[in-house]
Design an enzyme around this catalytic site. Structure first.
Site, short mmCIF file in Angstrom:
data_model
loop_
_atom_site.label_atom_id
_atom_site.label_comp_id
_atom_site.label_asym_id
_atom_site.label_seq_id
_atom_site.Cartn_x
_atom_site.Cartn_y
_atom_site.Cartn_z
N ARG A 167 5.61 -6.74 -21.70
CA ARG A 167 6.07 -5.58 -20.93
C ARG A 167 5.34 -4.29 -21.28
O ARG A 167 5.90 -3.20 -21.22
CB ARG A 167 7.58 -5.36 -21.12
N GLU A 172 13.19 -0.02 -21.33
CA GLU A 172 12.02 -0.48 -20.58
C GLU A 172 11.56 0.52 -19.53
O GLU A 172 10.37 0.69 -19.33
CB GLU A 172 12.33 -1.83 -19.92
N SER A 175 16.03 -4.50 -15.75
CA SER A 175 16.43 -4.62 -17.16
C SER A 175 16.18 -3.29 -17.87
O SER A 175 15.03 -2.84 -17.95
CB SER A 175 15.64 -5.74 -17.84
#
Length: 358
Positions: free
Chosen positions: A168, A349, A245
């Protein structure tokens, strides 16, 4: 040409999937790559602060908004080039809607993107985040990107190997030094998916790990799984009023991981099954959703006008009429609860603009 949608004060809540965020001083939408380059160069020359916006699916903007110019990427265009040996290169402009690109690739019998179906946002964000789902990451199919280097004002092509793609993240994340103009992906022809690696998806498809299936079957299965978790955008469903998320799955070195297991055993019992996954030599990845739930935050856990999704613990959602301050308050509560329970620090995130968790 690049033209402002409005002179001043465009609410950025209109541009984010959370439907949160105050106004930008000025808002510009660039519909061609040349216009995007021109807009960014002009802003850099003037010293005006710049916020680049794609689909807004990974953006948390402060209630106070952004004191500068928000440039929304609206560039369109796709091209297919055969590479031989059953491989095809797909080149896509940064402003294309990601799931539309995936759908078209699958419809044309191309494999490699199907497990990334249903992910919101635009193409330009995929290399920045190294987006991934159901056992596939962009790093596995990305060939190269064209970037505008804001330090030099020049456009150049970089191979995927130069982007520092990891879980990520990439060298592009957390910096505004470059703007993605387009991306190139290497896909397979023949109609089959990439090997199915994710256990949940393999079970739904009724295949073994590493098997390949028709790409359209994999896409349909992924979309159903995501819908079941409230992770396919739906304006009528508050469970999808999120940034996906909110926390990444924590990566722990072996020593830290062992210490966390001890704390989990002390809290939950020695026989508890802790889901974890290999993450490179000497590292393990823990499930952030599992930690959040075991720390006492169930699906649907509510804050003030915000809540955890009723279907996916990792999604923090706007239940209507919320503020960014409300959202960050819930995020802090969850982060601090997991830290207190297990000694694990959760990392957001999404990109936070003008705000932080403190």
């Amino acid at each position: 040409m690049t033209t402002p949608l409005s002179g001043t004060g465009v609410p950025l809540s209109q541009c984010t999937t959370l439907r949160l965020g105050g106004p930008a001083t000025r808002f510009v939408r660039a519909t061609a790559a040349a216009d995007l380059v021109e807009a960014v160069r002009d802003l850099d020359a003037s010293g005006d602060p710049l916020l680049l916006i794609g689909g807004g699916s990974n953006l948390v903007v402060a209630d106070e908004g952004f004191a500068g110019t928000a440039v929304q990427v609206g560039t369109l265009g796709r091209r297919l080039d055969p590479l031989g040996d059953g491989l095809v290169q797909l080149t896509v402009e940064a402003g294309e809607v990601w799931d539309d690109v995936v759908a078209e690739a699958v419809a044309q019998g191309l494999g490699g993107l199907e497990c990334l179906s249903g992910i919101p946002g635009l193409v330009g964000a995929t290399p920045v985040q190294n987006v991934g789902a159901y056992g596939v990451e962009i790093s596995q199919v990305l060939d190269s990107v064209d970037l505008l280097d804001r330090r030099t004002g020049r456009v150049h092509q970089l191979p995927a190997s130069a982007l520092g793609l990891a879980y990520r993240t990439s060298v592009l994340k957390g910096t505004d030094a470059a703007v993605v103009l387009r991306a190139r992906y290497t896909l397979t022809s023949g109609g089959l998916s990439a090997p199915i690696r994710y256990a949940e998806l393999a079970r739904v498809l009724g295949v073994g790990a590493g098997d390949r299936v028709p790409a359209d079957a994999a896409r349909k299965a992924v979309l159903e799984l995501r819908r079941g978790k409230g992770m396919v955008l739906d304006p009528t469903d508050h469970d999808t009023w999120s940034a996906g998320s909110f926390f990444t799955n924590p990566l722990l070195d072996d020593s830290t991981f062992t210490g966390v297991l001890i704390r989990i055993a002390e809290r939950l019992g020695a026989d508890v099954d802790v889901p974890s996954y290999p993450a490179g030599p000497g590292y393990r990845k823990l499930s952030a959703a599992w930690l959040i739930e075991r720390a006492g935050f169930a699906k649907g856990y509510r804050g003030h006008r915000v809540a955890l999704s009723t279907r996916h613990t990792l999604a923090l959602t706007n239940r209507g009429g919320a503020s960014t301050r409300d959202l960050l308050g819930l995020a802090r509560e969850v982060r601090d609860g997991v830290r207190a329970a297990f000694g694990v620090e959760l990392t957001p995130e999404p990109v936070l603009v003008g705000c932080d968790l403190g």
